[in-house]
Write an enzyme that holds these catalytic residues in place. Structure first.
Site, PDB file in Angstrom:
ATOM      1  N   GLY A 201       0.824  -1.209   0.000  1.00 12.46           N
ATOM      2  CA  GLY A 201       0.000   0.000   0.000  1.00 12.46           C
ATOM      3  C   GLY A 201       0.852   1.251   0.000  1.00 12.46           C
ATOM      4  CG  ASN A 202      -0.192   4.534  -1.678  1.00 12.02           C
ATOM      5  OD1 ASN A 202      -0.909   5.412  -1.228  1.00 12.02           O
ATOM      6  ND2 ASN A 202      -0.565   3.753  -2.697  1.00 12.02           N
ATOM      7  NE  ARG A 203       3.330   7.980   5.543  1.00 13.16           N
ATOM      8  CZ  ARG A 203       4.141   8.875   6.096  1.00 13.16           C
ATOM      9  NH1 ARG A 203       5.396   8.917   5.719  1.00 13.16           N
ATOM     10  NH2 ARG A 203       3.695   9.697   7.015  1.00 13.16           N
ATOM     11  CB  SER A 204      -2.462   8.315  -0.937  1.00 15.25           C
ATOM     12  OG  SER A 204      -3.524   9.149  -1.292  1.00 15.25           O
ATOM     13  CB  ALA A 268      -0.987   7.170  -4.100  1.00 13.90           C
TER      14      ALA A 268
END
Ligand code: CTP
Length: 398
Positions: A201-204, A268
């Site tokens: 995943g990512n931090r968006s 993202a």
């Protein structure tokens, strides 16, 4: 915007809390002015905590500051929710016997009223005449919702949901320059499954995308919000498509693209996914290293821009670039990278920001450069302010 929220004494007064919160969450400065009867239904403490401002409904305190005139002049918008039948009658007749009515008679601001009462009172000829009179004077009277009322009965007269009041009130004072335009906005960050419980995943947070959806809706656009792993409340949007992986996002974008005038991609998107995600749970198996085989995801924006080049789509395309700048690099470097991405992706606009140190993720403020072939501009402030700057530039492509 400076918004004065009037609350009158009906059982729906507790719902004013949602209206106040809706305005403050969008970054507006809110003052609340309840009538004395409203305070029988909801406490001043609640109203002060939600609005972050003191509440003083008394006409006869601070008389030296001439507060009814000060409140009337400083408000950009006045919203009364709920408005009782008695309030409508007094306002229509110009009876200024409390602070709220004094302010309303003295103001030049737009006034929006959300009545709430039993159906019999709403359809009574006196109320009908009062509403007609107020509308003729330029007051926006929001139609009550139909549904369960205070007792066992149901019908027209329910206070509409807070989101409806907030959006109709803001629409009343906002230029509807996106009316008739259909915007698709993909917000959030993708998750690519590793196994049944883990993901890449990512931090968006999706906040900038949601701010864009809010701003565009307020300016009259029909918005399709593709929400990628977003947990926050999106009930104010009527068209939300929830997705998780890049593959699901791609399908949602393809479906929405045919009926869109513009696609905005603050999303993202993971550049890679597992070549074959594990079904079930991956075990540790006592090894010190583990290799995951990843394959590249398609670039969705590039795919859309190719379809457009082949005349299979007629949309404006807005890409976003979250760049990590090295110490010492400034906006020149950010602008250079954004220009490169504009050309590489074949889009009309790139909105770029510096996310080094992670300071932007989940924050309420943002600072961006907006790049097109012809122009570049900086925008900084709340994510809603930045959203409106982006829409100002996008308008030229529609
Ligand atoms: N994007 C996309 N599909 C992908 C990756 C990104 O459509 N597979 C979109 C993003 O939603 C964003 C824009 O492309 O609007 C730029 O994203 P970014 O990650 O900065 O672009 P990349 O092409 O992956 O560039 P980089 O090499 O800097 O990671």
């Amino acid at each position: 915007m400076r918004i004065l929220v009037g609350v009158t004494g009906g059982i729906a007064a507790y719902k004013a809390a949602g209206v106040i919160r809706g305005f403050t969450e969008l970054g507006h400065i809110v003052k609340v002015l309840p009538t004395q009867n409203a305070l029988r239904f909801i406490g001043a403490t609640t109203l002060e905590a939600l609005s972050h401002n003191a509440v003083d409904p008394d006409l006869y305190t601070d008389v030296d500051s001439v507060k009814h005139i000060a409140l009337a002049q400083e408000a950009d918008l006045i919203v009364v929710a709920p408005a009782t039948a008695a309030f409508l009658a007094r306002y229509a007749s110009g009876i200024a016997d409390d602070l709220l009515l004094n302010v309303l008679l003295a103001t030049k601001a737009k006034v929006v009223i959300a009545p709430a009462m039993h159906t019999e009172m709403w359809i009574h000829p006196a109320t009908v005449t009062n509403v007609q009179l107020l509308r003729a004077r330029g007051v926006v009277v929001i139609e009550p919702a139909v549904g369960r009322l205070t007792g066992e009965d149901s019908g027209a007269g329910r206070l509409p949901e807070a989101e409806v009041i907030v959006s109709q009130a803001l629409n009343a004072v906002t230029n509807q320059d996106f009316a008739g335009k259909r915007l698709t906005i993909a917000a959030g960050g993708t998750r690519e499954p590793i196994d049944s419980v883990r993901f890449i995943g990512n931090r968006s947070s999706g906040k900038q995308g949601i701010a864009l959806a809010d701003a565009a809706s307020t300016r009259g656009a029909t918005v399709t919000l593709i929400a990628i792993n977003i947990d926050s409340d999106l009930s104010r949007f009527s068209n939300v498509v929830r997705v998780s992986s890049t593959e699901e996002l791609s399908a949602a974008l393809n479906a929405a693209s045919l009926t869109s005038d513009a696609i905005l991609m603050p999303a993202a998107v993971s550049d890679f996914r597992m070549s074959s995600p594990v079904i079930g749970k991956m075990h540790r198996e006592d090894s010190d290293t583990k290799n995951l085989e990843l394959v590249a995801n398609p670039d969705l924006l590039v795919g859309l821009s190719r379809l457009r080049m082949d005349s299979k789509l007629n949309v404006a395309l807005v890409g976003f670039a979250a760049e990590v700048l090295e110490p010492g690099q400034g906006s020149e470097e950010l602008i250079d990278r954004a220009k490169e991405k504009l050309a590489k992706k074949g889009v009309d606009m790139i909105v770029a920001n510096d996310v080094s140190n992670g300071q932007v993720f989940d924050a309420d403020d943002n600072s961006v450069v907006i790049i097109t072939k012809e122009e570049q501009q900086l925008s900084a402030g709340s994510k809603l302010t930045v959203a409106n700057s982006i829409l100002d530039v996008l308008r030229k492509f529609l």
